[in-house]
Write an enzyme that holds these catalytic residues in place. Sequence first.
Site, PDB file in Angstrom:
ATOM      1  N   GLY A  52       0.826  -1.196   0.000  1.00  0.00           N
ATOM      2  CA  GLY A  52       0.000   0.000   0.000  1.00  0.00           C
ATOM      3  C   GLY A  52       0.861   1.246   0.000  1.00  0.00           C
ATOM      4  O   GLY A  52       2.090   1.176   0.027  1.00  0.00           O
TER       5      GLY A  52
ATOM      6  N   LYS B 210       8.678   0.020   4.893  1.00  0.00           N
ATOM      7  CA  LYS B 210       8.120   1.305   4.496  1.00  0.00           C
ATOM      8  C   LYS B 210       9.240   2.090   3.830  1.00  0.00           C
ATOM      9  O   LYS B 210      10.209   2.473   4.482  1.00  0.00           O
ATOM     10  CB  LYS B 210       7.601   2.021   5.735  1.00  0.00           C
ATOM     11  CG  LYS B 210       6.944   3.349   5.483  1.00  0.00           C
ATOM     12  CD  LYS B 210       6.186   3.782   6.736  1.00  0.00           C
ATOM     13  CE  LYS B 210       6.390   5.256   7.019  1.00  0.00           C
ATOM     14  NZ  LYS B 210       5.939   5.650   8.339  1.00  0.00           N
TER      15      LYS B 210
ATOM     16  N   ASP C  66      -1.975  10.874  14.165  1.00  0.00           N
ATOM     17  CA  ASP C  66      -2.623  10.451  12.923  1.00  0.00           C
ATOM     18  C   ASP C  66      -3.276   9.093  13.108  1.00  0.00           C
ATOM     19  O   ASP C  66      -3.096   8.182  12.312  1.00  0.00           O
ATOM     20  CB  ASP C  66      -1.618  10.434  11.769  1.00  0.00           C
ATOM     21  CG  ASP C  66      -2.320  10.402  10.410  1.00  0.00           C
ATOM     22  OD1 ASP C  66      -3.530  10.691  10.358  1.00  0.00           O
ATOM     23  OD2 ASP C  66      -1.662  10.063   9.405  1.00  0.00           O
TER      24      ASP C  66
ATOM     25  N   GLY D 237       1.242   4.980   1.861  1.00  0.00           N
ATOM     26  CA  GLY D 237       0.809   5.882   2.924  1.00  0.00           C
ATOM     27  C   GLY D 237       1.319   7.270   2.639  1.00  0.00           C
ATOM     28  O   GLY D 237       1.928   7.528   1.603  1.00  0.00           O
ATOM     29  N   GLY D 238       1.076   8.168   3.558  1.00  0.00           N
ATOM     30  CA  GLY D 238       1.485   9.538   3.362  1.00  0.00           C
ATOM     31  C   GLY D 238       2.984   9.682   3.183  1.00  0.00           C
ATOM     32  O   GLY D 238       3.449  10.577   2.491  1.00  0.00           O
ATOM     33  N   PHE D 239       3.733   8.808   3.792  1.00  0.00           N
ATOM     34  CA  PHE D 239       5.173   8.978   3.786  1.00  0.00           C
ATOM     35  C   PHE D 239       5.892   8.057   2.823  1.00  0.00           C
ATOM     36  O   PHE D 239       7.103   8.079   2.747  1.00  0.00           O
ATOM     37  CB  PHE D 239       5.727   8.775   5.187  1.00  0.00           C
ATOM     38  CG  PHE D 239       5.646  10.020   6.016  1.00  0.00           C
ATOM     39  CD1 PHE D 239       6.388  11.127   5.669  1.00  0.00           C
ATOM     40  CD2 PHE D 239       4.815  10.077   7.122  1.00  0.00           C
ATOM     41  CE1 PHE D 239       6.314  12.275   6.417  1.00  0.00           C
ATOM     42  CE2 PHE D 239       4.737  11.232   7.876  1.00  0.00           C
ATOM     43  CZ  PHE D 239       5.483  12.346   7.522  1.00  0.00           C
ATOM     44  N   GLY D 240       5.175   7.235   2.145  1.00  0.00           N
ATOM     45  CA  GLY D 240       5.841   6.388   1.178  1.00  0.00           C
ATOM     46  C   GLY D 240       5.120   5.067   0.974  1.00  0.00           C
ATOM     47  O   GLY D 240       4.057   4.822   1.528  1.00  0.00           O
ATOM     48  N   ILE D 241       5.769   4.235   0.160  1.00  0.00           N
ATOM     49  CA  ILE D 241       5.144   2.972  -0.225  1.00  0.00           C
ATOM     50  C   ILE D 241       5.555   1.878   0.754  1.00  0.00           C
ATOM     51  O   ILE D 241       6.695   1.851   1.225  1.00  0.00           O
ATOM     52  CB  ILE D 241       5.569   2.593  -1.657  1.00  0.00           C
ATOM     53  CG1 ILE D 241       5.215   3.750  -2.598  1.00  0.00           C
ATOM     54  CG2 ILE D 241       4.901   1.320  -2.109  1.00  0.00           C
ATOM     55  CD1 ILE D 241       5.707   3.559  -4.012  1.00  0.00           C
ATOM     56  N   VAL D 242       4.645   0.982   1.036  1.00  0.00           N
ATOM     57  CA  VAL D 242       4.948  -0.121   1.935  1.00  0.00           C
ATOM     58  C   VAL D 242       5.007  -1.421   1.139  1.00  0.00           C
ATOM     59  O   VAL D 242       4.123  -1.702   0.326  1.00  0.00           O
ATOM     60  CB  VAL D 242       3.884  -0.239   3.045  1.00  0.00           C
ATOM     61  CG1 VAL D 242       4.260  -1.336   4.024  1.00  0.00           C
ATOM     62  CG2 VAL D 242       3.733   1.080   3.776  1.00  0.00           C
TER      63      VAL D 242
END
Length: 850
Positions: free
Chosen positions: A538, A559, A656, A540-545
């Site tokens: 997936g 991450k 968050d 997220g706000g800070f990058g791809i996991v």
Amino acid sequence: MRGFTLCLLCLSTSILFFSKPSISASDTLTTTQSLKTNETLLSPNGIFQLSFFSFNNFTWYLGIRYTIDHKKTVVWVANRNTPIQNFNAFLKLTDAGKLIIIDQSQKTIWASNQRTKNATFNNPILQLLDSGNLVVKESNENDPTKFIWQSFDYPTDTLLPGMKLGWNFDTNTETFINSWKVTDQDPSFGDISFKMDYHGLPEIFLLDKGRRIYRSGPWNGKRFSGVPEMQPVTDSIKFNFVENEHEVFYTFSIGNESLFSRLSVNSLGKLQRLTWIQSGQLWSTFWYAPKDQCDNYRECGPYGICDTNASPVCQCVKGFRPKNHQAWNLRDGSDGCVRNNELDCGSDRFLKLVNVKLPETSSVFVNRSMSVFECGEFCKRNCSCTGYANIEIVDGGSGCVMWLDELIDIRLYPSGGQDLFVRLSASDVEEDEARESSDHKTAKAIGIMVGGAAIIFLIIGICFLWRKKKLQCLFKMKSEKRAASLERSQDLLMTEGVFTSNREQSGENNLDDLELPFFDFNTITLATNNFSEENKLGQGGFGIVYKGRLIEGQEIAVKRLSKNSGQGVDEFKNEVKLIVKLQHRNLVRLLGCSIQIDEKMLVYEYLENRSLDAILFNKTKRALLDWQRRFKIICGIARGLLYLHQDSRFRIIHRDLKASNILLDKEMNPKISDFGMARIFGTDQTEANTVRVVGTYGYMSPEYAMDGIFSVKSDVFSFGVLVMEIISGKKNRGFYSANKELNLLGHGWNLWTEGKALELIDSSIDNSYSQSEVLRCIQVGLLCVQERAEDRPTMSSVVLMLSSETATITQPKNPGFCLGSNPIETDSSSSKQEESCTVNQVTVTMLDGR
Ligand SMILES: *[C@@H]1O[C@H](CO)[C@@H](O)[C@H](O)[C@H]1NC(C)=O
Ligand SMILES: *[C@@H]1O[C@H](CO)[C@@H](O)[C@H](O)[C@H]1NC(C)=O
Ligand SMILES: *[C@@H]1O[C@H](CO)[C@@H](O)[C@H](O)[C@H]1NC(C)=O
Ligand SMILES: *[C@@H]1O[C@H](CO)[C@@H](O)[C@H](O)[C@H]1NC(C)=O
Ligand SMILES: *[C@@H]1O[C@H](CO)[C@@H](O)[C@H](O)[C@H]1NC(C)=O
Ligand SMILES: *[C@@H]1O[C@H](CO)[C@@H](O)[C@H](O)[C@H]1NC(C)=O
């Protein structure tokens, strides 16, 4: 009643013990009595109990357990390999001083080992002492050396204060700890042991099926050479090592009887010291090993030095080169290093390595009365001597340990290690000295030039920035302040209480670095199949996991932080340091990180059921979540958040919290993830202003979204939103109802005031739920989303309210942000008035300080 038990389950542990109620509370058992499965022996101080327990109601064990935690942690098991198959069994003490467990069919399930075979006794009794030691002794005998039998001689997986780990040469017996087959489930003999090898200089090894995986290093008078962070803690933990002709052992003691600490090995291969935190009612990990790559036994082979701060971690001792260049370049250091120049005995010199963990000492020469100087002379004269060191480091050092073989498993510490002298050919030492002195001169000259230039640039830079971008300067100062406050709270952590190890006098910040587990970039690339699309979990706000699998088979989630994430190296390191220290059942475990030039990655444990939102908001999958599961998830998140707010050593505000940040494991236990935005607070600060508003619309409290004020209460707000979402199976943001102006909170609030709150519950939940439990959750949820932060409860009262049916719960006032789900306008709420709700014109600012 059902609700109450349920939440007790959810609040207690993932492992459940089913014990019959006990009445007997004596500490002794005579030969005429027996201890039945429904009875208990209690130590006089009430800390330990001896009783039968089971995890499944089928197999029963007799064990000593702590009474202080509700889980009743087992510290010793009698019949670990021979469980009782039915509930009706009893423990008996024979006239010969032997303990036996007899089952229903009169079969002896277990009997204690007796060292004195034929002795007869007048009046033997069994007694559970305050220390947790179960002893068989003559009734009037108080001399421990005359005890007939004691459980402390037969540890299972736990070393309690006063227990010895080592060897008794008089009886030729060994005491060691061995993990359960499955920790907290199956107490039978496991794969992992922590055992002493007394040969040479005694060391304790962690073994996996007999294979060495970690060693403590020899005792240096103060601590184990391989545990530089080991420090006696004033008035509480004292470590002790005794070596004489009768015995050699390691033990520890606790100076204050209201403190509890234990050392244990678990079935996952970890050795850990756990200490009881009274205020948090939990066992917290005080120390553990192996911690990092360099703790792995023989990571860098003979004459290799492991240094977690180096890249690659394996380096050769000066004067040596890699034995197998190809493997070494592929970061496999296990072949170690070989000499550049052969030794020549007479003219050899010694290279001093400082701050190291001494090499393995099982076949060394030892003389405790020699000084280090004599030791050096002695080593020099003996051509098979490869290196030497002091044994004890206290009072300037004493004793001589001399290696006659390859030096294996050396590691370098930033501080706190020992000095080691390595034999080298004279030519290698001279080359080295020459290079060093010339390096030094050039370095100095360059240093002066660079330094001068840097100062000039700095001044120009500051002026420039100040004039052109005042704002940015301001932000810099803010982040520096934050760094300073971080530093402060870390100091606080280091000096805080009895249960923090003291920092070494030298090398101030290094301990923190030590605990940062780094993963090699190549390892991650390999594990994630070169970050392939199939492995993507997936974004997220800070990058791809990405999902990954390490060569050892362990599954991980990586991450990969986007380069434009705005998260600087410092912020990143802070996050890692922070999270590594946090351990709770309801928090996602961070395993480590990886930094490769401009690439930053976080490595987390992988959780089978991924994130809550993917199940909760999915039409077909959400039926998987029946009410009991949902309730457990709510309680779990509450506990995780309570830990962040209160029980962890730092006060952490998540900022968050949302459904996609709740991950679910195999058993659907919730774990909070993504502390990327968590900030550390000093103890007296409870809220802070921030210019950079982060967080997700729909979960943000009014004061946070509007004024950027965040506090534990803004997390409580987000938690409340989550509770409402979990109950209803609907998103707060993008919620549709007949009344389109209302969001989920407003809708819930209206139903509540109309007395129809149960209509909120997800239609995919069948009718088997407890109405009072659902109502309680809705009420708690509404309390959490109240408009005024002061009105919202703290997480500790949330946990209390959820867990107890009898707790009084106040009536909620109106929630903040009732309006709202105009699906077109997403980033600002509608401005329509609605009488029961607050109306706020909101603009979410996304100012970035960098
Ligand atoms: C334990 O159970 C036995 C019968 O199974 C009963 O006679 C005895 O009173 C019980 N003891 C306690 C302390 O409950
Ligand atoms: C074990 O027995 C107790 C009471 O006899 C019962 O409440 C509990 O549910 C049982 N546990 C399991 C795992 O069967
Ligand atoms: C124990 O007693 C038996 C017979 O009573 C005797 O043969 C044996 O030698 C005794 N052993 C010891 C260690 O005293
Ligand atoms: C033992 O520890 C408790 C709690 O930390 C403290 O209140 C008490 O004063 C300590 N007692 C001694 C003798 O140090
Ligand atoms: C240890 O060293 C001392 C001093 O050099 C010497 O007198 C003694 O004999 C040595 N002991 C052994 C066992 O070698
Ligand atoms: C070196 O010292 C060891 C230990 O004292 C001894 O066994 C060995 O024989 C010595 N070797 C030489 C060549 O002196």
